[in-house]
Motif scaffolding. Structure first.
Motif, PDB file in Angstrom:
ATOM      1  N   THR A 118      -2.360   8.753  13.689  1.00  0.00           N
ATOM      2  CA  THR A 118      -1.186   8.880  12.835  1.00  0.00           C
ATOM      3  C   THR A 118      -0.375   7.598  12.939  1.00  0.00           C
ATOM      4  O   THR A 118      -0.486   6.842  13.918  1.00  0.00           O
ATOM      5  N   ALA A 119       0.432   7.367  11.910  1.00  0.00           N
ATOM      6  CA  ALA A 119       1.305   6.203  11.890  1.00  0.00           C
ATOM      7  C   ALA A 119       2.465   6.490  10.944  1.00  0.00           C
ATOM      8  O   ALA A 119       2.338   7.320  10.039  1.00  0.00           O
ATOM      9  N   ARG A 120       3.568   5.791  11.161  1.00  0.00           N
ATOM     10  CA  ARG A 120       4.730   5.957  10.292  1.00  0.00           C
ATOM     11  C   ARG A 120       4.826   4.758   9.358  1.00  0.00           C
ATOM     12  O   ARG A 120       4.639   3.607   9.764  1.00  0.00           O
ATOM     13  N   VAL A 121       5.147   5.051   8.094  1.00  0.00           N
ATOM     14  CA  VAL A 121       5.356   4.000   7.100  1.00  0.00           C
ATOM     15  C   VAL A 121       6.683   3.314   7.412  1.00  0.00           C
ATOM     16  O   VAL A 121       7.699   3.991   7.624  1.00  0.00           O
ATOM     17  N   LYS A 122       6.669   1.999   7.486  1.00  0.00           N
ATOM     18  CA  LYS A 122       7.901   1.265   7.778  1.00  0.00           C
ATOM     19  C   LYS A 122       8.948   1.542   6.708  1.00  0.00           C
ATOM     20  O   LYS A 122       8.625   1.742   5.535  1.00  0.00           O
ATOM     21  N   SER A 123      10.216   1.517   7.125  1.00  0.00           N
ATOM     22  CA  SER A 123      11.315   1.722   6.182  1.00  0.00           C
ATOM     23  C   SER A 123      11.585   0.446   5.413  1.00  0.00           C
ATOM     24  O   SER A 123      11.201  -0.645   5.831  1.00  0.00           O
ATOM     25  N   ALA A 124      12.246   0.621   4.303  1.00  0.00           N
ATOM     26  CA  ALA A 124      12.669  -0.489   3.437  1.00  0.00           C
ATOM     27  C   ALA A 124      11.498  -1.267   2.841  1.00  0.00           C
ATOM     28  O   ALA A 124      11.569  -2.471   2.667  1.00  0.00           O
ATOM     29  N   LEU A 125      10.414  -0.574   2.496  1.00  0.00           N
ATOM     30  CA  LEU A 125       9.312  -1.236   1.793  1.00  0.00           C
ATOM     31  C   LEU A 125       9.590  -1.197   0.294  1.00  0.00           C
ATOM     32  O   LEU A 125      10.121  -0.206  -0.220  1.00  0.00           O
ATOM     33  N   PRO A 126       9.213  -2.233  -0.431  1.00  0.00           N
ATOM     34  CA  PRO A 126       9.405  -2.218  -1.881  1.00  0.00           C
ATOM     35  C   PRO A 126       8.584  -1.097  -2.531  1.00  0.00           C
ATOM     36  O   PRO A 126       7.542  -0.694  -2.017  1.00  0.00           O
ATOM     37  N   ASN A 127       9.078  -0.628  -3.671  1.00  0.00           N
ATOM     38  CA  ASN A 127       8.371   0.397  -4.422  1.00  0.00           C
ATOM     39  C   ASN A 127       6.962  -0.095  -4.769  1.00  0.00           C
ATOM     40  O   ASN A 127       6.757  -1.264  -5.058  1.00  0.00           O
ATOM     41  N   GLN A 128       6.014   0.788  -4.718  1.00  0.00           N
ATOM     42  CA  GLN A 128       4.596   0.556  -5.041  1.00  0.00           C
ATOM     43  C   GLN A 128       3.890  -0.378  -4.058  1.00  0.00           C
ATOM     44  O   GLN A 128       2.876  -0.975  -4.381  1.00  0.00           O
ATOM     45  N   THR A 129       4.430  -0.494  -2.836  1.00  0.00           N
ATOM     46  CA  THR A 129       3.718  -1.233  -1.795  1.00  0.00           C
ATOM     47  C   THR A 129       2.408  -0.514  -1.517  1.00  0.00           C
ATOM     48  O   THR A 129       2.387   0.699  -1.339  1.00  0.00           O
ATOM     49  N   LYS A 130       1.314  -1.249  -1.502  1.00  0.00           N
ATOM     50  CA  LYS A 130       0.005  -0.668  -1.225  1.00  0.00           C
ATOM     51  C   LYS A 130      -0.339  -0.899   0.244  1.00  0.00           C
ATOM     52  O   LYS A 130      -0.233  -2.009   0.737  1.00  0.00           O
ATOM     53  N   ILE A 131      -0.740   0.174   0.909  1.00  0.00           N
ATOM     54  CA  ILE A 131      -1.147   0.104   2.309  1.00  0.00           C
ATOM     55  C   ILE A 131      -2.648   0.324   2.332  1.00  0.00           C
ATOM     56  O   ILE A 131      -3.141   1.402   1.984  1.00  0.00           O
ATOM     57  N   SER A 132      -3.373  -0.714   2.718  1.00  0.00           N
ATOM     58  CA  SER A 132      -4.835  -0.699   2.694  1.00  0.00           C
ATOM     59  C   SER A 132      -5.367  -0.624   4.116  1.00  0.00           C
ATOM     60  O   SER A 132      -4.840  -1.271   5.017  1.00  0.00           O
ATOM     61  N   PRO A 158     -11.811  -0.140   0.837  1.00  0.00           N
ATOM     62  CA  PRO A 158     -10.817   0.369   1.774  1.00  0.00           C
ATOM     63  C   PRO A 158     -10.073   1.570   1.189  1.00  0.00           C
ATOM     64  O   PRO A 158     -10.033   1.769  -0.028  1.00  0.00           O
ATOM     65  N   THR A 159      -9.463   2.336   2.065  1.00  0.00           N
ATOM     66  CA  THR A 159      -8.626   3.466   1.668  1.00  0.00           C
ATOM     67  C   THR A 159      -7.221   2.915   1.438  1.00  0.00           C
ATOM     68  O   THR A 159      -6.659   2.265   2.311  1.00  0.00           O
ATOM     69  N   VAL A 160      -6.666   3.180   0.243  1.00  0.00           N
ATOM     70  CA  VAL A 160      -5.378   2.607  -0.135  1.00  0.00           C
ATOM     71  C   VAL A 160      -4.414   3.732  -0.509  1.00  0.00           C
ATOM     72  O   VAL A 160      -4.776   4.649  -1.239  1.00  0.00           O
ATOM     73  N   ILE A 161      -3.195   3.647   0.018  1.00  0.00           N
ATOM     74  CA  ILE A 161      -2.123   4.557  -0.377  1.00  0.00           C
ATOM     75  C   ILE A 161      -0.969   3.723  -0.910  1.00  0.00           C
ATOM     76  O   ILE A 161      -0.843   2.539  -0.573  1.00  0.00           O
ATOM     77  N   GLU A 162      -0.146   4.328  -1.748  1.00  0.00           N
ATOM     78  CA  GLU A 162       0.972   3.612  -2.359  1.00  0.00           C
ATOM     79  C   GLU A 162       2.289   4.262  -1.970  1.00  0.00           C
ATOM     80  O   GLU A 162       2.433   5.485  -2.032  1.00  0.00           O
ATOM     81  N   VAL A 163       3.242   3.428  -1.600  1.00  0.00           N
ATOM     82  CA  VAL A 163       4.554   3.892  -1.171  1.00  0.00           C
ATOM     83  C   VAL A 163       5.479   3.987  -2.386  1.00  0.00           C
ATOM     84  O   VAL A 163       5.488   3.096  -3.240  1.00  0.00           O
TER      85      VAL A 163
END
Length: 186
Positions: A118-132, A158-163
């Motif tokens: 598990t991991a936490r998404v960092k705060s204050a990321l720009p909209n639509q930041t992709k985490i690969s 890679p597995t990609v999610i969008e913030v």
């Protein structure tokens, strides 16, 4: 080697067309080996819905051996995206910097091992930041490979999610004051 024997035709041996020798048997080499290329990686937002900064995600790596012998001395590494923090590996994973490593003595043929973190998404990321994110797999007796995102048709991707980021107006209130000191009327 096959033999052809039929009425009215002289008996004949089969021939391997890949060699110049006449009437020689066709030889096929059968190789036993592990196959880790069907391994996948999935991610989910623990609380569901849109992925927002500060939320926790859970990754599952499914390391599959679809070969016909056990994979030995398997090493799975995962360089976690820098937009994630508070990384917590499970299943014996060891975190060094932002890389998780799992050592698996062996994976039997036609079986799989699931690894999670598990991991936490960092705060204050720009909209639509992709985490690969993608795992890498090596074994003593198999070719190196990578995990695949099973939700896309592209192999070995890679597995990609969008913030989703933006202001939250969920706790917004409205107050009205009559500047003349009277009663407020619509």
């Amino acid at each position: 080697q096959a033999f052809l024997n039929a009425t009215g035709i002289p008996a004949q041996n089969s021939d391997d067309p890949a060699t110049p020798a006449p009437n020689d048997p066709t030889r096929v080499t059968v190789r036993s080996r592990p196959d880790l290329t069907t391994s996948i990686k999935e991610v989910r937002d623990i609380n569901g819905g849109q992925l927002l900064p500060g939320e926790t995600v859970s990754y599952t790596l499914t390391i599959r051996n679809s070969g016909n012998v056990a994979a030995t001395s398997v090493l799975v590494t995962d360089a976690v995206d820098t937009n994630l923090e508070n990384i917590v590996p499970a299943n014996g994973g060891v975190l060094a910097g932002n890389v998780i490593s799992w050592n698996i003595p062996s994976i039997a043929s036609n079986s799989e091992v699931r690894l999670t973190f598990t991991a936490r998404v960092k705060s204050a990321l720009p909209n639509q930041t992709k985490i690969s994110n993608q795992g890498r797999i090596t074994a003593a007796n198999a070719n190196a490979t990578v995990t695949d995102d099973p939700n896309t048709p592209t192999p070995d991707d890679p597995t990609v999610i969008e913030v989703t980021s933006g202001p939250s107006l969920a706790n917004t209130t409205k107050e009205v004051t009559d500047n003349n000191g009277g009663q407020i009327e619509p």
